[in-house]
Design a protein around this motif. Structure first.
Motif, short mmCIF file in Angstrom:
data_model
loop_
_atom_site.label_atom_id
_atom_site.label_comp_id
_atom_site.label_asym_id
_atom_site.label_seq_id
_atom_site.Cartn_x
_atom_site.Cartn_y
_atom_site.Cartn_z
N UNK A 59 7.42 0.32 -10.39
CA UNK A 59 7.79 1.68 -10.79
C UNK A 59 7.10 2.72 -9.90
N UNK A 60 5.80 2.56 -9.71
CA UNK A 60 5.03 3.52 -8.91
C UNK A 60 5.44 3.49 -7.43
N UNK A 61 5.79 2.30 -6.93
CA UNK A 61 6.14 2.16 -5.51
C UNK A 61 7.61 2.46 -5.24
N UNK A 62 8.40 2.54 -6.29
CA UNK A 62 9.84 2.80 -6.12
C UNK A 62 10.58 1.58 -5.58
N UNK A 63 10.13 0.39 -5.99
CA UNK A 63 10.78 -0.85 -5.57
C UNK A 63 11.05 -1.69 -6.81
N UNK A 64 11.80 -2.76 -6.66
CA UNK A 64 12.11 -3.61 -7.80
C UNK A 64 10.95 -4.55 -8.13
N UNK A 65 10.94 -5.02 -9.36
CA UNK A 65 9.95 -6.00 -9.78
C UNK A 65 10.11 -7.27 -8.94
N UNK A 66 11.36 -7.62 -8.66
CA UNK A 66 11.62 -8.80 -7.83
C UNK A 66 10.98 -8.65 -6.45
N UNK A 75 6.22 -0.48 6.40
CA UNK A 75 4.93 0.21 6.45
C UNK A 75 4.85 1.24 5.32
N UNK A 76 5.99 1.85 4.98
CA UNK A 76 6.01 2.83 3.90
C UNK A 76 5.62 2.19 2.56
N UNK A 77 6.16 1.01 2.29
CA UNK A 77 5.83 0.30 1.06
C UNK A 77 4.36 -0.14 1.09
N UNK A 78 3.90 -0.61 2.24
CA UNK A 78 2.50 -1.01 2.37
C UNK A 78 1.58 0.16 2.05
N UNK A 79 1.88 1.32 2.60
CA UNK A 79 1.06 2.52 2.35
C UNK A 79 1.07 2.87 0.87
N UNK A 80 2.24 2.80 0.23
CA UNK A 80 2.32 3.07 -1.21
C UNK A 80 1.45 2.09 -1.99
N UNK A 81 1.49 0.80 -1.62
CA UNK A 81 0.69 -0.19 -2.32
C UNK A 81 -0.80 0.07 -2.14
#
Length: 118
Positions: A33-40, A54-60
């Protein structure tokens, strides 16, 4: 780099992400939810089955409140110690020549003493 090495790196990265998420007592659903990606997607990242942008990595990194180098498995302690050494060197360089000699002689005596204790 071979595919096997890349796969192992992804698995290790996923493990570090999962471990940190669990330390924070966050669910995969909350991370997603916080990262804007699916649970899968979170599950596949943690399982080392999927690379991420890299965008997802930074969010994590932000969500997990962790240093990016730590997630990447870099030796953060060594880098911090190197930074401390650089700061100290900079401070020593701002001393006048006679003060620098006192500091260097003191450091040399300390290091010699530590070596003798081994």
């Amino acid at each position: 780099m071979s595919n096997r090495a890349e796969s192992q790196d992804l698995i290790e990265l996923g493990n570090r992400i999962r471990d940190r998420r669990q330390e924070l007592r966050l669910s995969q659903e909350k991370i997603a939810e916080k990262a804007g990606i699916s649970v899968n997607t979170v599950s596949r990242i943690e399982g080392g089955q999927s690379a991420m942008s890299i965008e997802i990595f930074i969010k994590l990194v932000q969500i997990l409140e962790v240093d990016a180098n730590e997630l990447l498995g870099e030796n953060v302690t060594a880098m911090e110690e190197d930074g401390q050494c650089q700061k100290m060197l900079c401070r020593i360089q701002h001393l006048n020549r006679s003060e620098q000699m006192v500091v260097l002689q003191t450091m040399e005596a300390l290091v010699d003493g530590l070596w003798q204790c081994r």
